[in-house]
Design a protein around this motif. Structure first.
Motif, PDB file in Angstrom:
ATOM      1  N   ASP A 194       0.838  -1.204   0.000  1.00  0.00           N
ATOM      2  CA  ASP A 194       0.000   0.000   0.000  1.00  0.00           C
ATOM      3  C   ASP A 194       0.868   1.246   0.000  1.00  0.00           C
ATOM      4  OD1 ASP A 194      -1.921   1.938   0.328  1.00  0.00           O
ATOM      5  OD2 ASP A 194      -2.673   1.184   2.226  1.00  0.00           O
ATOM      6  N   CYS A 254      -5.752  -7.011  -3.202  1.00  0.00           N
ATOM      7  CA  CYS A 254      -4.324  -7.115  -2.947  1.00  0.00           C
ATOM      8  C   CYS A 254      -3.916  -8.590  -2.846  1.00  0.00           C
ATOM      9  CB  CYS A 254      -3.990  -6.380  -1.649  1.00  0.00           C
ATOM     10  SG  CYS A 254      -2.259  -6.502  -1.164  1.00  0.00           S
ATOM     11  N   VAL A 278      -8.280  -2.818  -3.604  1.00  0.00           N
ATOM     12  CA  VAL A 278      -7.309  -1.804  -4.018  1.00  0.00           C
ATOM     13  C   VAL A 278      -7.793  -1.126  -5.287  1.00  0.00           C
ATOM     14  CG1 VAL A 278      -5.324  -2.997  -2.999  1.00  0.00           C
ATOM     15  CG2 VAL A 278      -5.900  -3.412  -5.375  1.00  0.00           C
ATOM     16  N   SER A 319      -3.489   1.552  -4.698  1.00  0.00           N
ATOM     17  CA  SER A 319      -3.668   2.119  -3.362  1.00  0.00           C
ATOM     18  C   SER A 319      -4.768   1.359  -2.620  1.00  0.00           C
ATOM     19  CB  SER A 319      -4.044   3.596  -3.460  1.00  0.00           C
ATOM     20  OG  SER A 319      -4.365   4.091  -2.181  1.00  0.00           O
ATOM     21  N   HIS A 320      -4.545   1.148  -1.332  1.00  0.00           N
ATOM     22  CA  HIS A 320      -5.529   0.454  -0.501  1.00  0.00           C
ATOM     23  C   HIS A 320      -6.582   1.402   0.060  1.00  0.00           C
ATOM     24  CE1 HIS A 320      -2.563  -2.639  -0.848  1.00  0.00           C
ATOM     25  NE2 HIS A 320      -3.092  -3.427   0.076  1.00  0.00           N
TER      26      HIS A 320
END
Length: 120
Positions: free
Chosen positions: A56, A71, A78, A84-85
């Motif tokens: 992340d 992920c 994500v 990006s988380h």
């Protein structure tokens, strides 16, 4: 999202976030939105910190995307464009849109298992 070989190697090395050694962990503070390396948060003092997935990078500039990915390390949703988380996932259920973060584990797994089709 095209995960690099380095990312996939991390996913093979650690099967769960709890397996990451304490000295390699980073934490997310949801009170002050900082990424920190120790608990408690040195900025606000929060003690309930979440172990941060090493894949992340926390900054997503995308407002709305039509799909979602998961992920390979932690299994969390994500952004399919940047990885990006920090995403909010919504789904249409019985005619209205709803944030899925409040769903139970079974319903969230059902969402992950759905097959998506594109009409050409």
């Amino acid at each position: 999202m095209q995960w690099s070989e380095e990312h996939l190697a991390l996913a093979r090395k650690y099967r769960k976030l709890e397996e990451i050694p304490v000295e390699e962990r980073r934490y997310k503070c949801h009170t002050c939105n900082h990424v920190v390396e120790t608990s408690p948060c040195p900025v606000c003092g929060e003690t309930q910190l979440e172990i941060m997935c090493p894949l992340d990078h926390t900054h997503c500039s995308h407002d709305i995307v039509s799909g979602i990915e998961y992920c390979p390390l932690c299994g969390e949703p994500v952004c399919p464009e940047c990885g990006s988380h920090d995403v909010s996932q919504i789904s249409r259920v019985t005619g209205y849109l709803q944030d899925v973060s409040g769903w139970n584990a079974g319903k969230q797994q059902e969402l992950k298992d759905r097959i998506r089709y594109t009409v050409a």
